[in-house]
Design a protein around this motif. Structure first.
Motif, PDB file in Angstrom:
ATOM      1  N   UNK A  41      -4.259  42.809  -4.869  1.00 18.67           N
ATOM      2  CA  UNK A  41      -5.072  43.438  -3.818  1.00 18.67           C
ATOM      3  C   UNK A  41      -5.843  42.393  -3.028  1.00 18.67           C
ATOM      4  N   UNK A  42      -5.202  41.236  -2.843  1.00 15.39           N
ATOM      5  CA  UNK A  42      -5.897  40.081  -2.277  1.00 15.39           C
ATOM      6  C   UNK A  42      -5.150  39.492  -1.111  1.00 15.39           C
ATOM      7  N   UNK A  43      -5.912  39.030  -0.130  1.00 16.13           N
ATOM      8  CA  UNK A  43      -5.355  38.208   0.931  1.00 16.13           C
ATOM      9  C   UNK A  43      -6.109  36.888   0.879  1.00 16.13           C
ATOM     10  N   UNK A  44      -5.399  35.802   0.604  1.00 14.85           N
ATOM     11  CA  UNK A  44      -6.028  34.489   0.428  1.00 14.85           C
ATOM     12  C   UNK A  44      -5.635  33.597   1.604  1.00 14.85           C
ATOM     13  N   UNK A  45      -6.615  32.871   2.149  1.00 13.61           N
ATOM     14  CA  UNK A  45      -6.373  32.036   3.335  1.00 13.61           C
ATOM     15  C   UNK A  45      -5.238  31.036   3.112  1.00 13.61           C
ATOM     16  N   UNK A 300     -11.865  52.051  10.303  1.00 14.44           N
ATOM     17  CA  UNK A 300     -11.323  51.911   8.942  1.00 14.44           C
ATOM     18  C   UNK A 300     -11.993  50.753   8.217  1.00 14.44           C
ATOM     19  N   UNK A 301     -12.173  50.944   6.913  1.00 16.96           N
ATOM     20  CA  UNK A 301     -12.757  49.884   6.072  1.00 16.96           C
ATOM     21  C   UNK A 301     -11.622  49.227   5.284  1.00 16.96           C
ATOM     22  N   UNK A 302     -11.672  47.893   5.160  1.00 11.27           N
ATOM     23  CA  UNK A 302     -10.615  47.210   4.402  1.00 11.27           C
ATOM     24  C   UNK A 302     -10.730  47.546   2.916  1.00 11.27           C
ATOM     25  N   UNK A 303      -9.575  47.844   2.306  1.00 12.12           N
ATOM     26  CA  UNK A 303      -9.538  47.959   0.845  1.00 12.12           C
ATOM     27  C   UNK A 303      -9.156  46.599   0.242  1.00 12.12           C
ATOM     28  N   UNK A 304      -8.271  45.901   0.935  1.00 15.76           N
ATOM     29  CA  UNK A 304      -7.818  44.589   0.458  1.00 15.76           C
ATOM     30  C   UNK A 304      -8.958  43.579   0.539  1.00 15.76           C
ATOM     31  N   UNK A 305      -9.133  42.811  -0.532  1.00 12.34           N
ATOM     32  CA  UNK A 305     -10.171  41.771  -0.557  1.00 12.34           C
ATOM     33  C   UNK A 305      -9.650  40.541   0.164  1.00 12.34           C
ATOM     34  N   UNK A 306     -10.545  39.865   0.870  1.00  8.74           N
ATOM     35  CA  UNK A 306     -10.138  38.681   1.629  1.00  8.74           C
ATOM     36  C   UNK A 306     -10.880  37.452   1.138  1.00  8.74           C
ATOM     37  N   UNK A 307     -10.150  36.408   0.782  1.00  3.77           N
ATOM     38  CA  UNK A 307     -10.772  35.139   0.387  1.00  3.77           C
ATOM     39  C   UNK A 307     -10.499  34.129   1.487  1.00  3.77           C
ATOM     40  N   UNK A 308     -11.539  33.794   2.251  1.00  9.20           N
ATOM     41  CA  UNK A 308     -11.337  32.978   3.442  1.00  9.20           C
ATOM     42  C   UNK A 308     -11.909  31.575   3.315  1.00  9.20           C
ATOM     43  N   UNK A 309     -12.457  31.223   2.181  1.00 11.86           N
ATOM     44  CA  UNK A 309     -13.010  29.870   2.064  1.00 11.86           C
ATOM     45  C   UNK A 309     -14.334  29.739   2.800  1.00 11.86           C
ATOM     46  N   UNK A 310     -14.679  28.506   3.171  1.00  5.87           N
ATOM     47  CA  UNK A 310     -15.989  28.206   3.742  1.00  5.87           C
ATOM     48  C   UNK A 310     -16.194  28.773   5.141  1.00  5.87           C
ATOM     49  N   UNK A 311     -15.110  28.824   5.920  1.00 12.39           N
ATOM     50  CA  UNK A 311     -15.273  29.030   7.355  1.00 12.39           C
ATOM     51  C   UNK A 311     -15.084  30.463   7.809  1.00 12.39           C
ATOM     52  N   UNK A 312     -14.605  31.308   6.925  1.00 14.84           N
ATOM     53  CA  UNK A 312     -14.362  32.692   7.328  1.00 14.84           C
ATOM     54  C   UNK A 312     -13.094  32.832   8.157  1.00 14.84           C
ATOM     55  N   UNK A 313     -12.235  31.831   8.131  1.00 11.12           N
ATOM     56  CA  UNK A 313     -10.969  31.896   8.873  1.00 11.12           C
ATOM     57  C   UNK A 313      -9.809  32.040   7.889  1.00 11.12           C
ATOM     58  N   UNK A 314      -8.718  32.637   8.358  1.00 10.41           N
ATOM     59  CA  UNK A 314      -7.540  32.782   7.495  1.00 10.41           C
ATOM     60  C   UNK A 314      -6.519  31.666   7.716  1.00 10.41           C
ATOM     61  N   UNK A 315      -6.615  30.950   8.842  1.00  9.21           N
ATOM     62  CA  UNK A 315      -5.608  29.931   9.158  1.00  9.21           C
ATOM     63  C   UNK A 315      -5.772  28.674   8.313  1.00  9.21           C
ATOM     64  N   UNK A 316      -4.693  27.905   8.193  1.00 10.02           N
ATOM     65  CA  UNK A 316      -4.719  26.712   7.345  1.00 10.02           C
ATOM     66  C   UNK A 316      -5.722  25.691   7.833  1.00 10.02           C
ATOM     67  N   UNK A 317      -5.894  25.627   9.174  1.00  8.92           N
ATOM     68  CA  UNK A 317      -6.808  24.642   9.733  1.00  8.92           C
ATOM     69  C   UNK A 317      -8.234  24.850   9.271  1.00  8.92           C
ATOM     70  N   UNK A 318      -8.503  26.049   8.738  1.00  9.11           N
ATOM     71  CA  UNK A 318      -9.877  26.379   8.352  1.00  9.11           C
ATOM     72  C   UNK A 318     -10.269  25.741   7.029  1.00  9.11           C
TER      73      UNK A 318
END
Ligand SMILES: Cc1cc2nc3c(=O)[nH]c(=O)nc-3n(C[C@H](O)[C@H](O)[C@H](O)COP(=O)(O)OP(=O)(O)OC[C@H]3O[C@@H](n4cnc5c(N)ncnc54)[C@H](O)[C@@H]3O)c2cc1C
Length: 322
Positions: A41-45, A300-318
């Motif tokens: 149930x996760x989306x990881x950057x 809509x509220x997200x059910x999936x948890x998001x782990x975005x690291x320090x910057x709050x971005x999903x892209x690799x550059x983040x």
């Protein structure tokens, strides 16, 4: 989802004590670790996720109270201690309605393994979670479930690591799980005592097969996904429509971003068609949400948890390079 990057540091404790040690070591160094179950149930950057991930995958054990010869109370009380492994996977056990229908389950035990064990023992209560991937810890934290029942229906107590990294037992009566939220906040599940209803194995299997057949018809079970992306809104806010129905009605079911696409089978699933990145999935999640808001007025509220690291971005550059 099969998207996202790597953990900068990954710790995989093999016992509750090691889990505690790993967690306390992080706290001493001022690090708030991510706690990973099955990742269902996760989306990881993309890129490298800075910091520490503690994965529970190796905390897989499951016990019957008293199986080691000690009294039932002792074995339940000593959940993180030494126990005899009571239930090798696939073991055949006789239905025995007189047996104490409880199980002590560590955080990393997979939900499918737990359901198989309960069925084999003739313990009813979790059949509705058939087809739900992930771990006991994630299931308790998220109150996983659906129309045929939720994880917390069978929880008698939970052993957690509290904010200071100490073990604490929390009784069901002191918890307020809600829809897709176990309500444990920043306390991490080490294990749980689950209480079932004795029932003939065949009836349990029959119910599981029925539920699974129904799910397979409407969910993209063979594709890479993270289950439902959005929570179903409260009935009064959306005229009783589910998140999936809202996505379909807003016309967002046709949308895609890179290899991430809204599932043709179910409007509340995003699938990875092959080479999607976390950034694609997240962009699509946001676009679909905006579509639904514009078309229906429902946020809509997200059910999936998001782990975005320090910057709050999903892209690799983040991500911070190591
Ligand atoms: C095909 C598919 C179908 C699904 N169907 C359903 C469904 O019908 N119903 C449903 O509810 N869900 C469903 N899901 C979502 C998912 O299976 C559940 O949410 C599951 O409980 C996630 O468990 P996990 O161990 O994978 O958690 P993860 O994805 O690893 O983590 C999810 C969250 O739980 C936290 N967490 C993990 N372990 C612990 C722990 N030990 N203590 C405290 N917090 C922890 C994480 O930090 C994170 O915030 C589905 C997913 C897929 C891919």
């Amino acid at each position: 989802m099969r998207v996202g990057g790597q953990a900068e540091l990954l710790l995989e404790p093999t016992s509750p004590e090691e889990f505690q040690q790993a967690y306390k070591t992080c706290l001493e160094r001022g690090i708030a670790p991510y706690i990973l179950g099955g990742g269902a149930n996760l989306l990881v950057a993309d890129g490298v996720l800075p910091g520490v991930v503690i994965g529970t995958e190796r905390l897989r054990r499951l016990f019957r109270p008293g199986a080691g010869g000690e009294s039932e109370e002792e074995s339940l009380a000593q959940m993180p201690g030494e126990f005899d492994m009571a239930l090798p996977s696939g073991s055949m056990v006789q239905d025995d309605p007189a047996r104490d229908p409880r199980l002590v389950v560590w955080a990393g035990c997979t939900l499918p393994a737990l359901l198989r064990a309960a069925r084999d023992l003739g313990y009813s209560g979790l059949e509705g979670l058939v087809g739900v991937p992930g771990s006991l810890g994630g299931g308790v934290a998220m109150n996983a479930g659906g129309r045929w029942g939720d994880m917390w229906d069978v929880v008698e107590s939970v052993r957690v690591l509290d904010a200071d990294g100490e073990f604490k037992d929390v009784a069901r009566a002191d918890c307020t799980p809600t829809y897709r939220n176990g309500g444990l906040g920043e306390e991490w599940v080490v294990g749980a005592v689950l209480k079932f209803e004795p029932k003939p194995r065949l009836l349990i299997q029959e119910a599981m097969s029925d539920y699974l057949r129904t799910k397979n018809k409407v969910q993209p079970v063979t594709e890479w996904s993270a289950g439902c992306i959005y929570k179903n809104p409260p009935a009064e806010d959306a005229d009783g429509r589910s998140a999936g129905e809202l996505v379909e009605q807003s016309g967002a079911k046709e949308l895609s971003c890179g290899d991430a696409a809204v599932s043709e089978r179910h409007g509340n699933f995003i699938v990875n068609r092959g080479k999607a990145r976390a950034a694609d999935v997240f962009e699509l999640m946001q676009t679909v949400r905006t579509h639904v808001l514009d078309a229906t007025g429902v946020e809509l509220e997200y059910e999936v948890k998001r782990w975005m690291g320090d910057t709050g971005e999903m892209g690799a550059g983040a991500s911070r390079p190591t």
